[in-house]
Write an enzyme that holds these catalytic residues in place. Structure first.
Site, PDB file in Angstrom:
ATOM      1  N   ILE A  42      -0.575   4.837  -5.139  1.00 42.75           N
ATOM      2  CA  ILE A  42      -0.300   3.549  -5.762  1.00 42.75           C
ATOM      3  C   ILE A  42       0.812   2.933  -4.919  1.00 42.75           C
ATOM      4  CG2 ILE A  42       1.316   4.611  -7.403  1.00 42.75           C
ATOM      5  CD1 ILE A  42       0.676   2.461  -9.411  1.00 42.75           C
ATOM      6  N   SER A  43       0.654   1.689  -4.526  1.00 41.66           N
ATOM      7  CA  SER A  43       1.652   1.033  -3.686  1.00 41.66           C
ATOM      8  C   SER A  43       2.976   0.884  -4.418  1.00 41.66           C
ATOM      9  CB  SER A  43       1.161  -0.353  -3.252  1.00 41.66           C
ATOM     10  OG  SER A  43       0.020  -0.260  -2.439  1.00 41.66           O
TER      11      SER A  43
END
Length: 173
Positions: A42-43
């Protein structure tokens, strides 16, 4: 560095911890990428915020997201656009993101399995496209699926030197 009040409100509204594995809840709000399984991450919130703000959304747009991942970017976009179409190539991630967003009662995101570099021509054109997974170059089909004036944001270039690009369509792709 994000000043758009709509983007800031979307971040306040979306519980990032609901989109990461439970074992990582204690790290959910750090500005760092986190593993979500299948070799993906997940960024970091800062990157998601920068990309979201760079799209310049007003609320009426149809947005294409390439790379659903955990669904975090899609959840943010759901607060900023009228319709979000998200494409993921890894079935397990797509199903988990769909379940997570359903739990968050997000109703304006549609999920599809497939190769996001092909875009989604049957739903085009898009006022905005966000590419969450880096690539060596901007896929031509995505440029062709932007409206005139539409914006594309994503990381492109060599694996060790990618840059976040914002491209606005001003004429023929």
């Amino acid at each position: 560095g994000i000043h758009d009040p709509r983007v800031l409100a979307a971040f306040e509204d979306v519980p990032r911890h609901d989109l990461v594995p439970e074992a990582l809840w204690g790290q959910a709000y750090k500005d760092t990428a986190l593993p979500i399984g299948e070799g993906q991450t997940i960024s970091a919130p800062g990157i998601v915020a920068t990309m979201s703000a760079a799209l310049g959304l007003r609320g009426s747009e149809c947005v294409l997201e390439v790379g659903t991942g955990s669904g975090y970017q899609a959840a943010i976009l759901s607060r900023l656009a009228a319709r979000v179409i998200s494409i993921e190539r890894i079935p397990a991630l797509a199903h988990a993101a769909q379940a997570a967003l359903a739990k968050l009662e997000v109703r304006n995101v549609e999920f599809y399995l497939g190769d996001g570099t092909c875009g989604r021509p049957e739903d085009a054109p898009f006022e905005a496209i966000v590419v969450t997974a880096g690539g060596p170059e901007v896929p031509r089909p995505l440029l062709e699926q932007l409206t005139l004036g539409g914006r594309l944001v994503g990381p492109f270039g060599p694996r060790d030197a990618q840059q976040l690009l914002r491209i606005q369509r001003t004429g023929e792709a």
